[in-house]
Design a protein around this motif. Structure first.
Motif, PDB file in Angstrom:
ATOM      1  N   ALA A 109     -33.613  76.967  -0.464  1.00 12.62           N
ATOM      2  CA  ALA A 109     -32.995  77.731   0.641  1.00 12.62           C
ATOM      3  C   ALA A 109     -33.275  77.126   2.009  1.00 12.62           C
ATOM      4  O   ALA A 109     -33.198  77.809   3.024  1.00 12.62           O
ATOM      5  CB  ALA A 109     -33.398  79.206   0.609  1.00 12.62           C
ATOM      6  N   MET A 110     -33.608  75.836   2.038  1.00 12.76           N
ATOM      7  CA  MET A 110     -33.885  75.172   3.310  1.00 12.76           C
ATOM      8  C   MET A 110     -32.690  74.340   3.727  1.00 12.76           C
ATOM      9  O   MET A 110     -32.493  73.230   3.227  1.00 12.76           O
ATOM     10  CB  MET A 110     -35.123  74.290   3.172  1.00 12.76           C
ATOM     11  N   GLY A 111     -31.908  74.892   4.638  1.00 16.15           N
ATOM     12  CA  GLY A 111     -30.750  74.149   5.106  1.00 16.15           C
ATOM     13  C   GLY A 111     -29.640  75.059   5.567  1.00 16.15           C
ATOM     14  O   GLY A 111     -29.706  76.282   5.403  1.00 16.15           O
ATOM     15  N   SER A 112     -28.619  74.455   6.159  1.00 14.73           N
ATOM     16  CA  SER A 112     -27.510  75.217   6.741  1.00 14.73           C
ATOM     17  C   SER A 112     -26.160  74.670   6.307  1.00 14.73           C
ATOM     18  O   SER A 112     -25.151  74.950   6.930  1.00 14.73           O
ATOM     19  CB  SER A 112     -27.581  75.147   8.266  1.00 14.73           C
ATOM     20  N   SER A 135     -28.132  78.495   3.629  1.00 10.69           N
ATOM     21  CA  SER A 135     -28.335  77.880   2.339  1.00 10.69           C
ATOM     22  C   SER A 135     -27.536  78.528   1.213  1.00 10.69           C
ATOM     23  O   SER A 135     -27.381  77.923   0.156  1.00 10.69           O
ATOM     24  CB  SER A 135     -29.819  77.903   1.974  1.00 10.69           C
ATOM     25  N   THR A 156     -33.129  83.913   5.113  1.00 10.64           N
ATOM     26  CA  THR A 156     -34.450  83.779   5.722  1.00 10.64           C
ATOM     27  C   THR A 156     -34.302  83.579   7.230  1.00 10.64           C
ATOM     28  O   THR A 156     -35.120  84.027   8.019  1.00 10.64           O
ATOM     29  CB  THR A 156     -35.183  82.581   5.088  1.00 10.64           C
ATOM     30  N   GLY A 157     -33.206  82.866   7.585  1.00  9.80           N
ATOM     31  CA  GLY A 157     -32.939  82.622   9.003  1.00  9.80           C
ATOM     32  C   GLY A 157     -31.445  82.613   9.298  1.00  9.80           C
ATOM     33  O   GLY A 157     -31.017  82.155  10.352  1.00  9.80           O
ATOM     34  N   GLY A 158     -30.657  83.062   8.330  1.00 10.16           N
ATOM     35  CA  GLY A 158     -29.199  83.064   8.525  1.00 10.16           C
ATOM     36  C   GLY A 158     -28.421  82.680   7.289  1.00 10.16           C
ATOM     37  O   GLY A 158     -27.187  82.612   7.299  1.00 10.16           O
ATOM     38  N   SER A 159     -29.129  82.437   6.202  1.00  9.84           N
ATOM     39  CA  SER A 159     -28.524  81.836   5.020  1.00  9.84           C
ATOM     40  C   SER A 159     -27.480  82.667   4.280  1.00  9.84           C
ATOM     41  O   SER A 159     -26.799  82.137   3.408  1.00  9.84           O
ATOM     42  CB  SER A 159     -29.609  81.437   4.027  1.00  9.84           C
ATOM     43  N   PHE A 187     -39.450  81.536  -0.106  1.00 10.66           N
ATOM     44  CA  PHE A 187     -39.415  80.459   0.891  1.00 10.66           C
ATOM     45  C   PHE A 187     -40.374  80.895   2.010  1.00 10.66           C
ATOM     46  O   PHE A 187     -41.479  80.376   2.126  1.00 10.66           O
ATOM     47  CB  PHE A 187     -37.967  80.260   1.335  1.00 10.66           C
ATOM     48  N   ARG A 339     -40.544  70.232   5.573  1.00 13.33           N
ATOM     49  CA  ARG A 339     -41.041  71.575   5.904  1.00 13.33           C
ATOM     50  C   ARG A 339     -42.496  71.755   5.451  1.00 13.33           C
ATOM     51  O   ARG A 339     -43.292  72.367   6.129  1.00 13.33           O
ATOM     52  CB  ARG A 339     -40.179  72.644   5.229  1.00 13.33           C
ATOM     53  N   ASP A 406     -28.538  77.861  13.463  1.00 20.45           N
ATOM     54  CA  ASP A 406     -28.977  79.216  13.131  1.00 20.45           C
ATOM     55  C   ASP A 406     -29.551  79.948  14.331  1.00 20.45           C
ATOM     56  O   ASP A 406     -30.212  80.973  14.188  1.00 20.45           O
ATOM     57  CB  ASP A 406     -30.030  79.146  12.018  1.00 20.45           C
TER      58      ASP A 406
HETATM   59  N1  GLN Z   1     -30.952  77.242   7.868  1.00 21.02           N
HETATM   60  C1  GLN Z   1     -32.219  77.902   8.011  1.00 21.02           C
HETATM   61  C2  GLN Z   1     -33.293  77.023   7.431  1.00 21.02           C
HETATM   62  O1  GLN Z   1     -32.993  75.940   7.070  1.00 21.02           O
HETATM   63  C3  GLN Z   1     -32.182  79.224   7.328  1.00 21.02           C
HETATM   64  C4  GLN Z   1     -32.293  79.129   5.860  1.00 21.02           C
HETATM   65  C5  GLN Z   1     -32.299  80.464   5.178  1.00 21.02           C
HETATM   66  O2  GLN Z   1     -31.958  81.497   5.758  1.00 21.02           O
HETATM   67  N2  GLN Z   1     -32.760  80.457   3.941  1.00 21.02           N
HETATM   68  O3  GLN Z   1     -34.418  77.391   7.335  1.00 21.02           O
END
Ligand code: GLN
Length: 454
Positions: A109-112, A135, A156-159, A187, A339, A406
């Motif tokens: 889940a790391m990415g946009s 993600s 987690t941050g917008g996924s 995550f 990360r 994000d």
């Molecule tokens: N794009 C953000 C990140 O890479 C959010 C990822 C998320 O919400 N899992 O951490």
């Protein structure tokens, strides 16, 4: 129409388009068809049915499903078949949905953009040269391409919201604690939430209804009443007070995106709501705060992937330490390693106070910004993302530009409040998203406002 028809339809569509879209990592076809038959029989013999009886659903690949491969799109879990179901998956069983398969995502889940998947690219169904977002890119693309009407993502941050925005579908991140995280591969545990991605707000409310509630297996799930979300879908927003943060329509936000938000506000005004500009003054620190905290938590959470307990194990180890190091070196992708290093550094002695502890304090200030605004207003409205979907490859070389995507969704996770993205016009044939943010545990008002556009 029977459940088998629905399930057939789903696999037919997947056969037609998924080679291009690439939303699915694993299909559950045999089981799904057998279960559909079972449900069809039940139609004859029972008179009570689950809330989402017979509905095909796709599940993001970081939510564990018993016996069904769960990889988090990482090589390190390429052969992992979980021995239990996540709580949300059990709840879906109660609701009697049919699991069609597992959906592609950015690794852990790391990415946009889904470009960090260890397996394949998922493409945006609106334009196959563009990313679906991430993600939960597979979850949004599968719904947008008509492969499944429902999916689960994690945010987690917008996924959930960012890919929903890029793919023109509806995605909700619930209040932190609304939905159990048991069985969601962690995550950043203080930010992660599972949530629904659908075509309509009404479908979204149905799916949230099915997965909400306190869970003894997740001590951070909240013991608060679960309201009837469907009853909020009245279309009535008269007297509603809307706050529009000036930071969300400022520099870096595309003109067409701003315009689409202003148009949406006009619609709501026409329905009797009022809006005013407000400030969330600590927004500018959200990105740095998020990457410190989420990476710190990730570095701890991902230490369990050691090549011993489950998942990938290197063939070339000479001793135990070597086994850990080689398995992780070969199993994790570059973004995940980045990360883990960032987080390990931020948590290391001598730096902990300067980075991790400081970030915790700023998080409190960001949360307070939201609390202050919600004393006077019912919802906060802004764009979901600063731009529409970007091209595949456009941002991969520059992690900071990718992270900046994000900027409008991350503060919501830091504050723990609910946020939805709904389709809100287009720019050059690409969908744009409107973000509606609510008070803690007030998904009902968020849905009420979102539904006013349907
Ligand atoms: N794009 C953000 C990140 O890479 C959010 C990822 C998320 O919400 N899992 O951490």
């Amino acid at each position: 129409i029977s459940v088998s028809d629905l399930v057939n339809e789903s696999y037919k569509r997947i056969n037609e388009v998924d080679e291009k879209v690439g939303a699915f990592l694993t299909l559950n076809e045999e089981n799904a068809r057998a279960y559909a038959k079972e449900l069809d029989d039940a139609l004859e013999t029972r008179d009570e049915f689950g809330l989402l009886f017979g509905m095909p659903i796709g599940i993001k690949d970081n939510i564990v499903t018993r016996g069904l491969r769960t990889t988090c799109a990482s090589k390190i879990l390429e052969n992992f078949d979980p021995i239990y179901d996540a709580t949300v998956v059990e709840q879906l069983k109660q609701a009697e949905t049919v699991t069609i398969g597992k959906l592609n995502m950015d690794e852990f889940a790391m990415g946009s953009s889904n470009e960090n998947s260890g397996y394949k690219l998922t493409k945006n169904p609106w334009d196959l040269e563009r990313v679906p977002g991430g993600s939960s890119g597979g979850s949004a693309a599968a719904v947008a391409a008509g492969e499944v009407p429902f999916s689960l993502g994690s945010d987690t941050g917008g996924s959930i919201r960012q890919p929903a925005s890029f793919c023109g579908v509806v995605g909700l991140k619930p209040t932190y604690g609304r939905v159990s995280r048991f069985g969601l591969v962690a995550f950043a545990s203080s930010l992660d939430q599972i949530g629904p991605i659908t075509r309509t707000v009404e479908d979204n409310a149905f799916l949230l209804q099915a997965i909400s509630g306190v869970d003894e297996m997740d001590s951070t799930s909240a013991n608060v009443d679960v309201p009837d979300f469907l009853s909020a879908l009245t279309g009535d927003v008269k007297g509603l007070k809307i706050a529009v943060p000036k930071e969300y329509l400022g520099e870096g936000v595309n003109e067409e995106v701003k315009q689409s938000v202003l148009n949406a506000l006009k619609v709501l005004e026409g329905l009797g709501a009022t809006w005013e500009e407000v400030s969330l003054p600590h927004s500018k620190y959200a990105l740095a705060t998020y990457y410190l905290l989420s990476s710190s938590e990730a570095s701890a959470n991902l230490s369990r992937f050691d090549g011993v307990r489950y998942g990938y194990r290197t063939d070339n180890a000479e001793n135990l330490l070597d086994l850990y190091m080689q398995s992780r070196a070969e199993g994790f992708g570059n973004e995940v390693k980045r990360r883990i290093m960032l987080g390990t550094f931020a948590l290391s002695s001598g730096y902990y106070d300067a980075y991790y502890k400081k970030a915790q304090k700023v998080r409190t200030l960001i949360k307070k910004d939201f609390d202050d605004v919600f004393e006077k207003y019912d919802v906060i409205i802004g764009p979901t993302t600063p731009t529409p979907a970007f091209k595949i490859g456009e941002n991969v070389k520059d992690p900071l530009t990718m992270y900046a995507n994000d900027i409008l969704t991350i503060p919501v996770n830091l504050a723990g409040v609910p946020g939805i993205s709904i389709p809100c016009g287009q720019a050059n044939g690409l969908p744009l998203g409107l973000q509606i943010i609510g008070k803690h545990f007030d998904e009902s008002t968020v849905y009420r406002v979102a539904h006013a556009f349907e």
